[in-house]
Design a protein around this motif. Structure first.
Motif, PDB file in Angstrom:
ATOM      1  N   MET A   1       0.860  -1.200   0.000  1.00  0.00           N
ATOM      2  CA  MET A   1       0.000   0.000   0.000  1.00  0.00           C
ATOM      3  C   MET A   1       0.888   1.238   0.000  1.00  0.00           C
ATOM      4  O   MET A   1       1.894   1.308   0.721  1.00  0.00           O
ATOM      5  N   VAL A   2       0.508   2.270  -0.829  1.00  0.00           N
ATOM      6  CA  VAL A   2       1.321   3.480  -0.971  1.00  0.00           C
ATOM      7  C   VAL A   2       1.222   4.312   0.300  1.00  0.00           C
ATOM      8  O   VAL A   2       0.131   4.560   0.826  1.00  0.00           O
ATOM      9  N   ASP A   3       2.385   4.745   0.801  1.00  0.00           N
ATOM     10  CA  ASP A   3       2.427   5.625   1.964  1.00  0.00           C
ATOM     11  C   ASP A   3       2.435   7.065   1.440  1.00  0.00           C
ATOM     12  O   ASP A   3       3.486   7.593   1.048  1.00  0.00           O
ATOM     13  N   PHE A   4       1.229   7.707   1.395  1.00  0.00           N
ATOM     14  CA  PHE A   4       1.120   9.048   0.802  1.00  0.00           C
ATOM     15  C   PHE A   4       1.850  10.097   1.634  1.00  0.00           C
ATOM     16  O   PHE A   4       2.264  11.129   1.120  1.00  0.00           O
ATOM     17  N   GLN A   5       2.013   9.832   2.907  1.00  0.00           N
ATOM     18  CA  GLN A   5       2.793  10.761   3.727  1.00  0.00           C
ATOM     19  C   GLN A   5       4.238  10.793   3.235  1.00  0.00           C
ATOM     20  O   GLN A   5       4.858  11.858   3.153  1.00  0.00           O
ATOM     21  N   GLN A   6       4.758   9.591   2.874  1.00  0.00           N
ATOM     22  CA  GLN A   6       6.118   9.527   2.350  1.00  0.00           C
ATOM     23  C   GLN A   6       6.208  10.214   0.978  1.00  0.00           C
ATOM     24  O   GLN A   6       7.193  10.902   0.661  1.00  0.00           O
ATOM     25  N   VAL A   7       5.189   9.997   0.157  1.00  0.00           N
ATOM     26  CA  VAL A   7       5.173  10.638  -1.166  1.00  0.00           C
ATOM     27  C   VAL A   7       5.189  12.166  -1.020  1.00  0.00           C
ATOM     28  O   VAL A   7       5.958  12.868  -1.684  1.00  0.00           O
ATOM     29  N   PHE A   8       4.348  12.669  -0.162  1.00  0.00           N
ATOM     30  CA  PHE A   8       4.280  14.111   0.081  1.00  0.00           C
ATOM     31  C   PHE A   8       5.615  14.632   0.599  1.00  0.00           C
ATOM     32  O   PHE A   8       6.137  15.638   0.127  1.00  0.00           O
ATOM     33  N   GLU A   9       6.173  13.893   1.577  1.00  0.00           N
ATOM     34  CA  GLU A   9       7.378  14.365   2.250  1.00  0.00           C
ATOM     35  C   GLU A   9       8.563  14.422   1.294  1.00  0.00           C
ATOM     36  O   GLU A   9       9.363  15.353   1.328  1.00  0.00           O
ATOM     37  N   HIS A  10       8.658  13.431   0.421  1.00  0.00           N
ATOM     38  CA  HIS A  10       9.858  13.333  -0.418  1.00  0.00           C
ATOM     39  C   HIS A  10       9.629  13.802  -1.853  1.00  0.00           C
ATOM     40  O   HIS A  10      10.482  13.556  -2.718  1.00  0.00           O
ATOM     41  N   ALA A  11       8.497  14.454  -2.136  1.00  0.00           N
ATOM     42  CA  ALA A  11       8.264  14.998  -3.472  1.00  0.00           C
ATOM     43  C   ALA A  11       9.344  16.039  -3.792  1.00  0.00           C
ATOM     44  O   ALA A  11       9.694  16.870  -2.939  1.00  0.00           O
ATOM     45  N   PRO A  12       9.898  16.044  -5.014  1.00  0.00           N
ATOM     46  CA  PRO A  12      11.010  16.958  -5.338  1.00  0.00           C
ATOM     47  C   PRO A  12      10.565  18.406  -5.547  1.00  0.00           C
ATOM     48  O   PRO A  12      11.406  19.295  -5.689  1.00  0.00           O
ATOM     49  N   VAL A  13       9.268  18.677  -5.566  1.00  0.00           N
ATOM     50  CA  VAL A  13       8.765  20.038  -5.768  1.00  0.00           C
ATOM     51  C   VAL A  13       8.212  20.548  -4.455  1.00  0.00           C
ATOM     52  O   VAL A  13       7.715  19.779  -3.625  1.00  0.00           O
ATOM     53  N   PRO A  14       8.264  21.872  -4.227  1.00  0.00           N
ATOM     54  CA  PRO A  14       7.762  22.437  -2.978  1.00  0.00           C
ATOM     55  C   PRO A  14       6.245  22.282  -2.864  1.00  0.00           C
ATOM     56  O   PRO A  14       5.505  22.666  -3.774  1.00  0.00           O
ATOM     57  N   LEU A  15       5.786  21.728  -1.744  1.00  0.00           N
ATOM     58  CA  LEU A  15       4.364  21.554  -1.471  1.00  0.00           C
ATOM     59  C   LEU A  15       4.086  21.992  -0.048  1.00  0.00           C
ATOM     60  O   LEU A  15       4.894  21.759   0.863  1.00  0.00           O
ATOM     61  N   MET A  16       2.902  22.611   0.133  1.00  0.00           N
ATOM     62  CA  MET A  16       2.457  22.925   1.499  1.00  0.00           C
ATOM     63  C   MET A  16       0.938  22.977   1.505  1.00  0.00           C
ATOM     64  O   MET A  16       0.298  23.154   0.467  1.00  0.00           O
ATOM     65  N   VAL A  17       0.342  22.830   2.720  1.00  0.00           N
ATOM     66  CA  VAL A  17      -1.106  22.780   2.873  1.00  0.00           C
ATOM     67  C   VAL A  17      -1.519  23.831   3.894  1.00  0.00           C
ATOM     68  O   VAL A  17      -0.918  23.931   4.978  1.00  0.00           O
TER      69      VAL A  17
END
Length: 699
Positions: A1-17
Motif C-alpha cells: 500500500m502506498v504511503d502518501f505521507q512519504q510521497v508528500f514528504e519526499h516529493a522533489p517540488v515544494p508543497l504545502m497545505v
C-alpha cells in the motif's frame, strides 16, 4: 500500500497545505528548503504572518495576488494558478540568511472534507526566477540593432537551458526515488533524527517495525518512544550531537513497549553525527540491526554448555560410582564362583561324615560317651552344612523354591523365636503397611535372612536397644537402591537398630563373605553375604544405610507375587519310614555312594548303583523294573545327570526321580530357581530327610 505521507514528504517540488484561515497544516522538505524554514516555525501560523513579502508595506501587490488566488479557491472550490508572482523569501547563504526577490509559478488546489466542502488548500510552487530573467534578457535584446540574431541566440539558449533543467530534474527525481526505495528496503533499521529534540526526519520500514510504531515522521524521539528516555538513549544522542563523535553499541539491551507489554531486545547500532558545511551537527544518522535472536541463542548456548558441563560432571561421578560398583560386583561374583565350587566338594565330604555318623548311632546305643561324641560330631556337621548353605546363598547358587509369601504372617510367626534370640533387653517392634502385597520368594530363605539381620542388630547393640521391622509396598519408578533395581513393584522389608552403626569403609565391605567386625570366634562374616545373595537371586536387591553412632537399617526389596499367585501350604512331613522298592543310585563320589547304599539298605530298599552316567544307562537298559532314580546332578563324563533322567523316563515312564547335589547347576536350575516338577535333596542330608523324601515320591 502506498504511503502518501512519504510521497508528500519526499516529493522533489515544494508543497504545502493551508487551512481555511490560511494557517500552515503541512509542508514538505522541498518547501522548507527553498524557504529556509523549519516545520516547527511554520505549523499553525498564518502564511502572511510568516512571509509578509515586504514587511511594513500594507499595499504590497504580490501578497494581495497570492491572497486573492487562495480566497478564490476557498470560495469556488476550483483550482487557481498564478503563472508568475514575485515574492520575497528567505535564502541561506554562507554568511547567513536574508530575504531575496524570487519569481514563482503557483498552483492552488482545493482539498475537500467528508462533507464535500473545501477544508484545505494544497499549494504547488515552482521557482521560475531564472526563466523570467532569461525572458527579460530576450526582450531587451529584441530592442537592439542585432535584434534577429540576438533573439535567435537568446531563444536557443533559453530552450537548451530549459531542456537541461528538465532532464536534470527528471534524473534527480529518479535517483531520489531509487535511493528512497533502497533506503526503505534496507534489511537493517535506519533513521535520521534532526535538531536538539531528535525529531524523526526519516525512518525506514525495518526501524518502524522494530519499534512497533508507524507514525513517527516529524515527531520527537521522546514522544514516539518515551520508554527509551530513562534507558540512556536520549543522553547518548545528546552526547553525539554535542561532541560530534560517533557512538557504537553492541548487543545493547533495550526494553520496548509492544501491545502494552515491555519486551526485551538487543541491538547492534551506530549513532553517526550529521555535519553541515559550517561544521555544526544538525542531526544524527542511526543505523543498526536487531540481534535479539542471536544474543538469546548465545545465552541459551551458554546455559546449555553449563548444563552440559554439570551433566558431564554428574555422569563422571556416576561412572566412577558405577565402576566402583562393577569392581565390587565382579569381586563378589568371583568369590561366589569360588565358594560354589568349594561348597560342592565340602557338601560331599559332609555327606560322608554325616551318613557314617548316623550309621554308627545304632552301634553305640549302650555307650553314653560314644553317643555324646556322635552328637557333638553331628552338631559340627550341621554347622558345616549351614556354612556351605550360606556360601551358596552369597554366590546366588542356592536353589530357591519361591512362592507367594504373606510377609506379615511370616514375620508374625517368627516373633517368639526372634525375641528368644534377641533377649529380653531388646525391644522388638513390627509394623506392616495396609494392603500389603505378597512377596515372591523362598519363605525358608526369607526367614533365614531375617534371622541373620536380627542377630547382627543384636550384636551391634551389645544385647540392649530397640529393633524395628517394617514391611510395605514399594513402587520403583526410576533407578533406586544404588541403581541396581529395575523399574517395577516390590515388597520392601527393612530391619533397623539403634546400635553403633558403621563407617563408610566398613559399609563398603559389609556384603563381602567372611568380613566381620566382631571379635574372633563370634561371627563367620557370612550373615550379610547370605542376605545379599538371597535378595539378588530372588530378583530383588538389598541396601544398607548406616552411620557411626546412628544405627543401621538394612532394607530388602523382593519382587511382588502376581495377584493370582496362591500361598503354597508347607509340605506335610512324612515320617522317616523305609520301604521295599527298587532304587537306582547314581553317584560319582565312591565314599558318598557307599554311605548312601548303607543308609538305603537300613531303610529296607533294594539298591542298584552306578558310578557315572554311562553305567546308569547300562543299568536302566538291563533291569526291567526300577521304582525310583536317585541321582547326583553334577556327573563327570559325557553322560550328565539330566541325560540319565531323560533315558530313565523313556524306559520306565512311571519312575520317580529324586535329585541330589552339593552344588546344583545345570539341568534343574534356571535363573536360580528349581525347574517345575523337580525334587531336590541337598547335601548333606540326614537319614530322616532322605527317608521322608523317598516316601513322598514313592507314595
Amino acid at each position: 500500500m502506498v504511503d502518501f505521507q512519504q510521497v508528500f514528504e519526499h516529493a522533489p517540488v515544494p508543497l504545502m497545505v493551508l487551512d481555511r484561515q490560511l494557517r500552515y497544516v503541512a509542508a514538505n522538505r522541498a518547501y522548507l528548503e527553498v524557504t529556509a524554514s523549519t516545520l516547527e516555525a511554520l505549523m499553525g501560523r498564518c502564511l502572511f504572518d510568516v512571509f509578509p513579502d515586504e514587511p511594513g508595506d500594507s499595499n504590497r501587490h504580490s501578497a494581495e495576488m497570492l491572497r486573492s488566488s487562495l480566497e478564490c479557491v476557498l470560495a469556488t472550490g476550483r483550482a487557481d494558478t498564478l503563472a508568475l508572482i514575485p515574492y520575497k523569501v528567505p535564502q541561506r547563504f554562507e554568511h547567513g540568511t536574508q530575504l531575496v526577490d524570487r519569481y514563482w509559478s503557483a498552483t492552488h488546489t482545493p482539498l475537500l472534507d467528508e462533507r464535500g466542502e473545501v477544508a484545505w488548500v494544497l499549494q504547488h510552487t515552482e521557482d521560475v526566477t531564472e526563466l523570467h530573467t532569461l525572458r527579460r534578457a530576450a526582450a531587451v535584446a529584441q530592442m537592439s540593432d542585432e535584434r534577429l540574431v540576438g533573439d535567435e541566440h537568446v531563444g536557443t539558449r533559453v530552450l537548451a537551458r530549459a531542456r537541461r533543467v528538465q532532464q536534470e530534474n527528471v534524473l534527480l527525481l529518479r535517483e531520489r526515488e531509487r535511493l528512497q526505495s533502497l533506503f526503505e528496503q534496507a534489511p537493517g533499521f535506519v533513521c535520521i533524527l534532526r535538531g536538539p529534540d531528535h525529531v524523526f526526519d526519516i525512518a525506514n520500514a525495518a526501524y518502524r517495525t522494530m519499534v512497533g510504531r508507524q507514525d513517527v515522521i516529524g515527531k520527537p524521539l521522546a514522544h514516539v518512544l518515551p520508554e527509551v528516555v530513562e534507558q540512556g538513549f536520549t543522553a547518548l544522542l545528546d552526547s553525539v550531537s554535542t561532541s560530534g563523535h560517533a557512538y557504537v553499541g553492541q548487543a545493547f539491551r533495550v526494553m520496548l513497549e509492544r501491545d502494552g507489554v515491555m519486551r526485551e531486545f538487543f541491538l547492534d547500532f551506530i549513532y553517526q553525527p550529521i555535519h553541515e558545511a559550517d561544521g555544526s551537527v544538525s542531526g544524527v544518522f542511526v543505523q543498526g540491526n536487531d540481534v535479539t535472536d542471536r544474543v538469546l541463542a548465545h545465552k541459551q548456548l551458554l546455559q546449555q554448555q553449563e548444563h552440559l558441563e554439570e551433566l558431564v560432571q554428574q555422569r563422571t561421578r556416576e561412572l566412577a560410582d558405577a565402576e566402583a560398583a562393577l569392581r565390587q560386583a565382579q569381586k563378589l561374583e568371583a568369590v561366589g564362583r569360588l565358594t560354589g565350587g568349594i561348597a560342592h566338594d565340602f557338601n560331599n565330604l559332609l555327606q560322608v561324615v554325616s551318613g557314617n555318623l548316623q550309621l554308627l548311632e545304632d552301634n553305640v546305643q549302650d555307650n553314653p560317651a560314644a553317643r555324646r561324641r556322635l552328637a557333638n560330631a553331628s552338631m559340627a556337621v550341621d554347622r558345616g552344612a549351614r556354612l556351605a548353605s550360606q556360601l551358596l546363598s552369597f554366590g546366588r547358587r542356592q536353589p530357591l523354591q519361591p512362592q507367594a509369601v504373606d510377609v506379615a504372617e511370616l514375620v508374625g510367626g517368627m516373633g517368639d523365636m526372634l525375641q528368644r534370640v534377641l533377649g529380653g533387653a531388646i525391644e522388638l517392634t513390627v509394623r506392616t503397611g495396609e494392603h500389603l502385597s505378597r512377596a515372591w520368594a523362598d519363605p525358608a530363605q526369607m526367614e533365614n535372612a531375617l534371622l541373620n539381620l536380627a542377630i547382627n542388630a543384636r550384636d551391634a547393640m551389645q544385647g540392649e536397644g530397640r529393633i524395628l521391622i517394617e514391611a510395605d509396598n514399594a513402587a520403583i519408578r526410576a533407578e533406586a537402591a544404588a541403581g541396581e533395581l529395575p523399574v517395577g513393584d516390590y515388597l520392601r522389608l527393612s530391619l533397623s537398630d539403634d546400635g553403633c552403626g558403621m563407617s563408610s569403609e566398613t559399609l563398603a565391605q559389609a556384603f563381602e563373605p567372611f568380613f566381620t567386625t566382631k571379635a574372633e570366634g563370634q561371627g563367620s562374616g557370612l550373615g550379610l553375604s547370605m542376605v545379599y545373595g538371597f535378595a539378588k537371586q530372588s530378583g530383588g536387591h538389598v541396601a544398607i544405610a548406616s552411620a557411626p553412632g546412628k544405627g543401621t537399617t538394612v532394607t530388602l526389596y523382593l519382587p511382588r507375587a502376581k495377584a493370582s499367585a496362591d500361598v503354597v501350604p508347607p509340605a506335610p512331613v512324612v515320617p522317616g519310614a523305609g520301604g521295599s522298592e527298587t532304587i537306582l543310585v547314581v553317584e560319582d563320589d565312591s565314599q558318598v555312594l557307599t554311605t548312601v547304599v548303607e543308609l538305603l539298605g537300613e531303610l529296607g530298599y533294594t539298591v542298584l548303583t552306578a558310578g557315572n552316567g554311562e553305567e546308569a544307562l547300562a543299568v536302566l537298559a538291563s533291569v526291567p523294573s526300577i521304582d525310583l532314580l536317585f541321582t547326583d546332578v553334577m556327573m563327570p563324563g559325557p553322560v550328565k545327570g539330566m541325560m540319565v533322567v531323560d533315558e530313565a523316563r523313556k524306559r520306565h515312564p512311571r519312575i520317580a526321580v529324586l535329585h541330589t547335589s552339593g552344588y546344583p547347576r545345570e539341568g534343574i536350575i534356571k535363573d536360580g530357581f528349581l525347574n517345575q516338577g523337580v525334587h531336590l535333596l541337598g547335601k548333606p542330608y540326614t537319614r530322616e530327610a532322605l527317608a521322608s523324601a523317598l516316601r513322598q515320591l514313592l507314595d
